[in-house]
Design a protein around this motif. Structure first.
Motif, PDB file in Angstrom:
ATOM      1  N   ARG A 151       0.826  -1.213   0.000  1.00 26.93           N
ATOM      2  CA  ARG A 151       0.000   0.000   0.000  1.00 26.93           C
ATOM      3  C   ARG A 151       0.853   1.252   0.000  1.00 26.93           C
ATOM      4  NH1 ARG A 151      -4.653  -1.639   3.600  1.00 26.93           N
ATOM      5  NH2 ARG A 151      -6.214  -2.195   2.046  1.00 26.93           N
ATOM      6  N   HIS A 160      -3.754   6.850  -0.714  1.00 26.71           N
ATOM      7  CA  HIS A 160      -3.874   5.788   0.274  1.00 26.71           C
ATOM      8  C   HIS A 160      -5.267   5.241   0.473  1.00 26.71           C
ATOM      9  CE1 HIS A 160       0.257   5.497   1.384  1.00 26.71           C
ATOM     10  NE2 HIS A 160       0.323   6.795   1.186  1.00 26.71           N
ATOM     11  N   GLU A 161      -6.213   5.694  -0.321  1.00 21.75           N
ATOM     12  CA  GLU A 161      -7.538   5.108  -0.192  1.00 21.75           C
ATOM     13  C   GLU A 161      -7.821   4.242  -1.408  1.00 21.75           C
ATOM     14  OE1 GLU A 161     -10.367   8.214   0.605  1.00 21.75           O
ATOM     15  OE2 GLU A 161      -8.985   8.956   2.143  1.00 21.75           O
ATOM     16  N   ASP A 162      -8.516   3.157  -1.177  1.00 23.84           N
ATOM     17  CA  ASP A 162      -8.955   2.282  -2.257  1.00 23.84           C
ATOM     18  C   ASP A 162      -7.825   1.873  -3.193  1.00 23.84           C
ATOM     19  OD1 ASP A 162     -11.491   2.208  -1.412  1.00 23.84           O
ATOM     20  OD2 ASP A 162     -12.188   3.866  -2.679  1.00 23.84           O
ATOM     21  N   VAL A 163      -6.693   1.529  -2.602  1.00 26.50           N
ATOM     22  CA  VAL A 163      -5.610   1.062  -3.450  1.00 26.50           C
ATOM     23  C   VAL A 163      -5.940  -0.356  -3.883  1.00 26.50           C
ATOM     24  CG1 VAL A 163      -3.159   0.565  -3.583  1.00 26.50           C
ATOM     25  CG2 VAL A 163      -3.970   2.451  -2.178  1.00 26.50           C
ATOM     26  N   SER A 164      -5.881  -0.573  -5.178  1.00 29.21           N
ATOM     27  CA  SER A 164      -6.210  -1.898  -5.674  1.00 29.21           C
ATOM     28  C   SER A 164      -4.912  -2.653  -5.969  1.00 29.21           C
ATOM     29  CB  SER A 164      -7.087  -1.729  -6.912  1.00 29.21           C
ATOM     30  OG  SER A 164      -6.993  -2.832  -7.723  1.00 29.21           O
ATOM     31  N   VAL A 213      -6.291  -9.851  -1.570  1.00 34.34           N
ATOM     32  CA  VAL A 213      -6.090  -9.126  -2.830  1.00 34.34           C
ATOM     33  C   VAL A 213      -6.264 -10.112  -3.977  1.00 34.34           C
ATOM     34  CG1 VAL A 213      -4.460  -7.589  -1.695  1.00 34.34           C
ATOM     35  CG2 VAL A 213      -3.587  -9.516  -3.031  1.00 34.34           C
ATOM     36  N   LYS A 240     -11.282  -3.527 -14.213  1.00 32.58           N
ATOM     37  CA  LYS A 240     -11.031  -2.910 -12.918  1.00 32.58           C
ATOM     38  C   LYS A 240      -9.577  -2.468 -12.872  1.00 32.58           C
ATOM     39  CE  LYS A 240     -10.669  -4.201  -8.087  1.00 32.58           C
ATOM     40  NZ  LYS A 240     -10.259  -5.373  -7.320  1.00 32.58           N
ATOM     41  N   ARG A 241      -9.360  -1.255 -12.460  1.00 32.78           N
ATOM     42  CA  ARG A 241      -8.014  -0.710 -12.459  1.00 32.78           C
ATOM     43  C   ARG A 241      -7.152  -1.336 -11.355  1.00 32.78           C
ATOM     44  NH1 ARG A 241      -5.809   5.439 -12.984  1.00 32.78           N
ATOM     45  NH2 ARG A 241      -3.732   4.899 -12.305  1.00 32.78           N
ATOM     46  N   ASP A 256      -3.594  -0.777  -9.116  1.00 27.38           N
ATOM     47  CA  ASP A 256      -2.635   0.277  -8.759  1.00 27.38           C
ATOM     48  C   ASP A 256      -1.261  -0.271  -8.384  1.00 27.38           C
ATOM     49  OD1 ASP A 256      -4.695   2.337  -8.866  1.00 27.38           O
ATOM     50  OD2 ASP A 256      -5.467   1.378  -7.057  1.00 27.38           O
TER      51      ASP A 256
END
Lengths: 313, 322, 506
Positions: free
Chosen positions: C241, C247-251, C276, C300-301, C303
């Motif tokens: 992360r 820092h939000e919704d890290v895929s 994950v 879906k992206r 990161d």
């Protein structure tokens, strides 16, 4: 859910269903064999072989060789052990999407059946192994039901299970009802009884219709009963239900294409009448249902699994 | 002097393919006497182009194409100005060799001194160097390099179709025939064995008269060697000339592998056929586009690779984990 | 369903087994240690006089109350558990795929708090220096200009990725996940044998071993104050992360070569533990420099990618063209900063055998500190003085080719014939840059349950270091053990097994 994961879950369920079906048919067949004349047993084997493999060879059927082929021949795509191996391969590819319990149960079942040979089971009670395998697979179903979240993955499992079941049941019924038309080698009372047992339907059937065995009632029960889990109607309901739950975020047009097909399938089953079918229409009806399921499979894939990436951007 | 350059690359696929991804190194460099005046690139089907500058200072364009297509065409047009080029001396003094020292050599040079994918020493190359008396440089570095260029020019026939884009130099060495790419790689490998930083240049040549052996309708390749007192100096072993105002530089690298004009992949099972057309004219002359696109051998561009057969796929998965 | 065999062992609530009785079993004499040989190498459990070292006292006491049959039963239960969980790797030969487990040894290996403290500080220092080194050679090359590391060593390395030059990486952290192999020398000190900076594996075994061995010796485990390691997946997740610019919704996704890879179990395990996605190259695509996975609902992206495939295979557009495992265009998305990849590409340049020899100098160069953990003494044949020494002592040294691994291009001096040594001497003189030499390393021995009893086997130690916005080392490690008597080869592919490693609070 990743498209590849959905794909693997779907096929994992299909292969488990196939394995379960094979185990059940073999267990029943081997148990009932002793009560038949050699000619009847032979005709019955021929129907089993056709239902499980599509082969229509009339040759005399050696129980040992046939059982080996249907259960343990890894060269045979439809053999019990091949189906289990493929189910496990698919499960292994999506371990992160399964609960530990499901994976371990399936893995253990495979590891247990993998070394079994015909010689080791044939002398004593060959049916017992298949009974046990069947029990294990029922337990696996339970483990799956109670340890896996009933989210999208679960519904892909449901889709695989029931689309496969419709096809397997369809073939089994088709073989029997077609033979009934022929007359000469057609199923006898005992064969209809065995058919019900092939479908785990003997007890539920008698509860509904008493023990009077009549092909028309059997067809009605196995095609249209809404509560019995191995009826065509039941599976169609599950397919329809599951289709409404998968790919929640997919574009509406694409979802509509899938749901339209589901609606058509459901209508075909809901408005089917057994009276219309008995004069030879069972085969046509089953062929239509099977075709529709295949179409659903294709559309499901085109919509959610193999779609062109540019269409969703 | 102004040149107008047009470079068309066309891939035709035997079946629809999708998810093409491609990198393009065609934009003429803007440095030294060469100035880039304009550059346009377009693709058909249309795609969003992105660009970056690689660590060698080459402009790289790249794009991807998701939807199905059976044809992909890349059309690049540039206008380049070549300014005054100061003349080179006839020769350098013998002390030049001593100037290849840590004081003069920098990062850029070190990378052009070792073996690279296509430019590397081999028994075949060593044998050639013996026969052509090129084992040891003779005279000062400039003189030695001119002699090397001449040696390669004299020893090889120019003939396309003998070697391919991915041919190792041994192929050309065995046949004593090849194309500009082969000659450049051979010259680079030999010059590097003498301790001279040498690099590969891909670009275009304005053909004038019949003396040039290379093809007018294709991209060209030559080499640049670094001389401490002169900097990077070009040598064209295909035509035995020192590049002057007729050579337009597009990209530099250790060898061809660093600078193919196009490099790409696609998904789908299909054969691809590549056609390339190049024109370079003094800009006063109008460029005619109609009749010059024809099927050529994939000489100066690698064809995209298609998806793997299943078996190889499994094999690669078995790669070792540390 | 059958219960795991040791779910109800008598160890639960058993007697206070730490109260040691007067008469200990002696190695080499009494069961279960009747065949235990104490030799020259440092032994983890027994002091040279045959008395158990203090940290092992409780384990020793427990072992002496268990019959060999009971130990055997527990050992088998461990292996059975691995097999059922599918913690297996597949060996391919003659078109036949065989599934094997990496044998887990029943007996834990114990590391004291004091020892661990030094290991932790030493590895932290080391990963800092290695990351600074990578940043340096992919930017200014100060270390090369200053002549600390020879240029040819870097430019000649097949793991040097020119594409990485000038590309910034988050926090300057190139190596985010590292597994360093330590061994204990005869003096009892831990030294570093090698760093694995590309795709180190084995952490799932560290966690799985703990799971089964804790169940085999629950009371011993409870009384000894073993530090927990179960939070490793959380720490890994935090490290990954920390690489994302927001820092939000890290895929996040783990990129695996697929189910046929020997470490596939680990890839799936980590994906599940972290929650994950586990993806293969074919699940991903790049459009307009953004990485997506194909999901049933659309694209879906992604990161951050924790990739478990080699550099060469990551992107067929940039690296190996014939790679079917990678994602075309991934590197350009990375270059554009739209996706983070852990480990960064090109980290392999810092873990080859020649660079290894420079690590102590790199620590001094970048951190102006003395190395806390020493290397195994290494002679760089490119240095004239070392070459002379190596040539004069070929019969005592192990000589390795720099670019090779897996035992190729290697001379084990003490075991080689005169002719082999002479042959190697010629190679050395012809191409000294390509060779390093080390004294033969005596790995320490640890008690290992092998069928008939507890015997001494050679072990190493692989802790796992996480390095993102900060450095974290979970207090545990994979102890690899050479199961063959006398063997120094701990690799799983060559008959190695593994052990749970207990790092103590005290």
């Amino acid at each position: 859910m990743l498209s590849r994961v959905a794909d693997s879950l779907y096929w994992m369920a299909r292969y488990i269903e196939r394995a379960e079906h094979t185990a059940r048919v073999l267990a029943v067949k081997l148990e009932s064999m002793v009560e038949q004349t050699p000619e009847d047993a032979n005709a019955s084997w021929a129907r089993v072989i056709e239902a499980l493999t599509g082969d229509t060879k009339p040759a005399p059927h050696d129980a040992f060789a046939t059982t080996r082929r249907l259960a343990f021949d890894r060269e045979n795509d439809g053999a019990l052990i091949t189906s289990l191996a493929l189910a496990r391969d698919n499960a292994r590819q999506v371990r992160e999407a399964l609960s530990n319990e499901v994976w371990e149960y399936l893995n253990r079942l495979y590891l247990r059946l993998s070394p079994v040979t015909m010689d080791s089971i044939w002398v004593h009670s060959p049916a017992r192994l298949f009974r046990e395998a069947l029990e294990e697979m029922h337990a696996l179903e339970g483990v799956t039901y109670s340890t896996l979240s009933h989210g999208e993955g679960w519904y892909f499992l449901e889709l695989g299970r029931h689309i496969e079941r419709v096809q397997l049941m369809g073939r089994l019924l088709d073989v029997h009802f077609r033979a009934a038309q022929d007359g000469t080698t057609g199923p006898k009372y005992f064969d209809w009884l065995v058919l019900l047992k092939f479908c785990s339907a003997w007890e539920p059937y008698t509860k509904r219709y008493t023990a009077s065995i009549r092909p028309q009632k059997i067809a009605e029960f196995l095609l249209f009963d809404t509560e019995f889990p191995h009826s065509i109607c039941f599976s169609v309901d599950r397919v329809t239900e599951a289709l409404a739950r998968v790919a929640p975020g997919a574009p509406p047009a694409r979802r509509a294409a899938v749901e339209r097909l589901a609606g058509r399938l459901k209508a075909a089953v809901d408005f089917g009448q057994v009276d219309d079918l008995m004069s030879g229409g069972v085969a046509g009806f089953l062929a239509d249902i099977t075709r529709q399921c295949e179409k659903i499979h294709e559309t499901l894939y085109a919509s959610y699994i193999t779609y062109g990436a540019e269409t969703v951007l | 002097m102004f040149y107008s350059i047009r470079h068309i690359t066309q891939f035709r696929y035997s079946a629809p393919v999708r998810e093409s991804v491609m990198e393009i190194r065609m934009q003429p460099r803007s440095e030294g006497p060469q100035t880039l005046r304009s550059f346009q690139i377009s693709t058909n089907p249309r795609a969003q182009l992105y660009a970056y500058t690689d660590h060698l200072g080459n402009a790289v364009y790249h794009f991807n194409l998701l939807r199905e297509h059976e044809e992909l065409r890349i059309d690049a047009q540039a206008v380049v100005e070549i300014g005054l080029i100061s003349p080179l001396p006839e020769r350098l003094d013998d002390l030049e060799w001593g100037r290849y020292n840590n004081f003069n050599l920098h990062d850029d040079h070190f990378d052009m001194m070792g073996a690279s994918k296509f430019a590397r020493m081999s028994p075949e190359l060593a044998a050639f160097m013996r026969i052509a008396e090129l084992e040891k440089p003779q005279g000062d570095p400039l003189t030695a390099l001119v002699k090397l260029m001449r040696g390669i020019y004299d020893s090889f026939e120019y003939e396309s179709g003998i070697t391919e884009v991915h041919s190792p130099i041994e192929h050309a060495l065995g046949e004593r025939r090849g194309v500009c790419q082969d000659f450049a790689h051979i010259m680079i490998a030999i010059a590097r064995s003498w301790g001279i930083p040498t690099r590969y240049v891909s670009g275009y040549l304005y053909h004038k008269g019949a003396r040039d052996r290379s093809r007018a309708d294709a991209t060209h390749a030559w080499v640049e060697a670094w001389l401490p007192s002169l900097g990077w100096v070009g040598f064209d072993p295909t035509n035995n000339i020192m590049p002057r105002e007729r050579h337009v530089r597009a990209a530099v690298g250790r060898d061809y592998a660093d600078v193919p004009p196009t490099r790409g992949t696609f998904k789908g099972v299909a054969d691809s056929e590549l056609s390339i057309a190049v024109s370079l004219e003094p800009t006063a002359a109008p460029v005619r586009h109609e009749d010059f696109l024809k099927v050529a051998r994939p000489m100066s561009s690698a064809t995209p690779t298609y998806s793997m057969p299943e078996r190889l796929y499994h094999h690669q998965q078995q790669q070792q984990q540390q | 369903m059958q219960q795991e065999a040791f779910a109800n062992t008598e160890d639960f609530g058993g007697p206070d087994i730490v109260a040691v009785s007067g008469n200990n079993a002696r190695p080499g004499i009494d069961p279960p240690y009747a065949r235990y040989e104490l030799g020259k190498p440092y032994d983890e459990m027994f002091a040279p006089d045959g008395r158990p070292r203090l940290p092992y006292a409780a384990l020793d006491a427990r072992l002496s109350t268990l019959s060999l049959e009971e130990l055997n039963r527990r050992q088998q239960a461990c292996e059975q558990s691995f097999l059922h969980q599918g913690i297996t790797f597949t060996v391919y030969s003659d078109n036949q795929a065989t599934e094997r487990i990496i044998p887990t040894d029943l007996l834990p290996r114990i590391v004291t708090a004091k020892e661990w403290d030094r290991i932790e500080r030493g590895l932290t220092q080391r990963i800092l220096a290695l990351n600074l080194f990578l940043r340096d050679i992919y930017s200014d090359g100060r270390v090369l200009k200053d002549g600390v590391v020879p240029r040819t060593m870097i430019y000649g390395s097949k793991h040097y990725r020119r594409e990485m030059r000038g590309l910034p990486v988050p926090h300057g952290a190139y190596v985010n996940i590292c597994g360093s192999d330590l061994v204990r020398n005869e003096a009892g000190d831990f030294v570093v044998l090698e760093d694995n900076l590309r795709v180190p594996s084995g952490v799932s075994y560290m966690l799985a071993n703990r799971d089964v061995v804790r169940r085999a010796f629950p009371a011993v485990f409870r009384t000894m104050g073993v530090r927990p390691i179960e939070h490793y997946p959380l720490e890994l997740l935090a490290t990954l992360r920390s690489l994302a610019p927001f820092h939000e919704d890290v895929s996040i996704a783990i990129l695996t070569p697929g189910v046929f890879n020997s470490a596939y179990f680990e890839h799936a395990f980590l994906a599940r533990q972290m929650g994950v996605e586990l993806v293969e190259g074919r699940d991903l695509l790049v459009n307009d420099n953004v990485v997506y996975t194909r999901t049933t609902s659309g694209l879906k992206r992604i990161d951050v990618i924790y990739r478990r495939i080699d550099d060469d295979f990551v992107d067929p557009l940039i690296f190996r063209e014939d790679s079917s495992l990678g994602v075309p265009g991934l590197f350009n998305a990375y270059r554009a900063g739209n996706v983070m990849i852990a480990n960064a590409l090109g980290t392999g340049v810092a873990d080859d055998k020649a660079v290894y020899a420079y690590v102590p100098r790199l620590i001094r160069y970048y951190l102006a500190e003395e190395p806390i953990l020493e290397n195994v003494e290494t002679f760089l044949c490119r240095e004239e003085k070392s070459l002379k020494h190596v040539l004069a002592n070929l019969d005592k040294l192990v000589v390795k080719a720099v670019g090779e691994s897996g035992g190729y291009g290697m001379l084990v001096g003490p075991h080689a014939s005169q002719a082999e040594r002479e042959d190697f001497a010629r190679k050395l003189k012809a191409d000294p840059d390509n060779y390093i030499a080390q004294p033969t390393i005596q790995l320490s021995t640890a008690p290992t349950f092998v069928g008939g009893g507890v015997e001494a086997r050679h072990v190493d130690l692989r802790p796992f270091i996480l390095h993102g916005s900060e450095t974290k080392i979970v207090p545990g490690a994979l102890t690899r053990v050479a199961l063959k008597r006398g063997s120094l080869v701990v690799n799983s592919s060559q008959g190695g097994g593994s052990k749970d490693t207990w790092v103590l609070n005290q």
